[in-house]
Motif scaffolding. Structure first.
Motif, mmCIF file in Angstrom:
data_model
loop_
_atom_site.group_PDB
_atom_site.id
_atom_site.type_symbol
_atom_site.label_atom_id
_atom_site.label_comp_id
_atom_site.label_asym_id
_atom_site.label_seq_id
_atom_site.Cartn_x
_atom_site.Cartn_y
_atom_site.Cartn_z
ATOM 1 N N ARG A 47 0.760 -1.160 0.021
ATOM 2 C CA ARG A 47 -0.163 -0.048 0.037
ATOM 3 C C ARG A 47 0.660 1.234 -0.018
ATOM 4 O O ARG A 47 0.523 2.162 -0.754
ATOM 5 C CB ARG A 47 -0.990 0.057 1.260
ATOM 6 N N ASP A 48 1.854 1.206 0.913
ATOM 7 C CA ASP A 48 2.668 2.371 0.822
ATOM 8 C C ASP A 48 3.569 2.701 -0.594
ATOM 9 O O ASP A 48 3.768 3.710 -1.171
ATOM 10 C CB ASP A 48 3.914 2.218 2.142
ATOM 11 N N SER A 51 1.111 4.025 -3.060
ATOM 12 C CA SER A 51 0.660 5.177 -2.928
ATOM 13 C C SER A 51 2.005 6.234 -3.266
ATOM 14 O O SER A 51 1.691 7.462 -3.662
ATOM 15 C CB SER A 51 0.167 5.599 -1.516
ATOM 16 N N ASN A 55 1.966 9.137 -6.374
ATOM 17 C CA ASN A 55 2.147 10.421 -6.112
ATOM 18 C C ASN A 55 2.864 11.307 -6.927
ATOM 19 O O ASN A 55 4.151 10.667 -7.228
ATOM 20 C CB ASN A 55 2.673 10.496 -4.509
#
Length: 92
Positions: A47-48, A51, A55
């Protein structure tokens, strides 16, 4: 490259070697309650990374991205091994 990625890269080398050794030398894997932390860590790291990759203000260089993605890939491989062992042998 900052100090965080230097230590993360060195830890990744040890983690890759340990994972390869574990996969080749272990015939069956025991799944315990603590193995759930591996699955949770894999989900958090994926997930990190997703994301961060989506970004626009991501200012990591390509080496830092490779270190992060390889770190996530190791956790995915270990979690897949945990899930398959759970399906075959159950929880011990």
């Amino acid at each position: 490259m900052n100090r965080k990625y230097l230590f993360k890269g060195l830890f990744l080398v040890v983690l890759v070697l340990g994972t390869v050794n574990y996969v080749f030398n272990t015939s069956s894997s025991e799944v315990t309650i603590s193995s759930l932390f591996i699955l949770i860590a894999a989900v958090i790291y994926v997930r990190d990374e997703v994301s961060l990759s989506t970004n626009d203000s991501d200012n990591r260089n390509k080496y830092q991205k490779w270190i992060d993605r390889l770190f996530v890939a190791i956790f995915i491989v270990i979690s897949i091994d945990t899930v398959i062992s759970f399906l075959i042998y159950g929880i011990s």
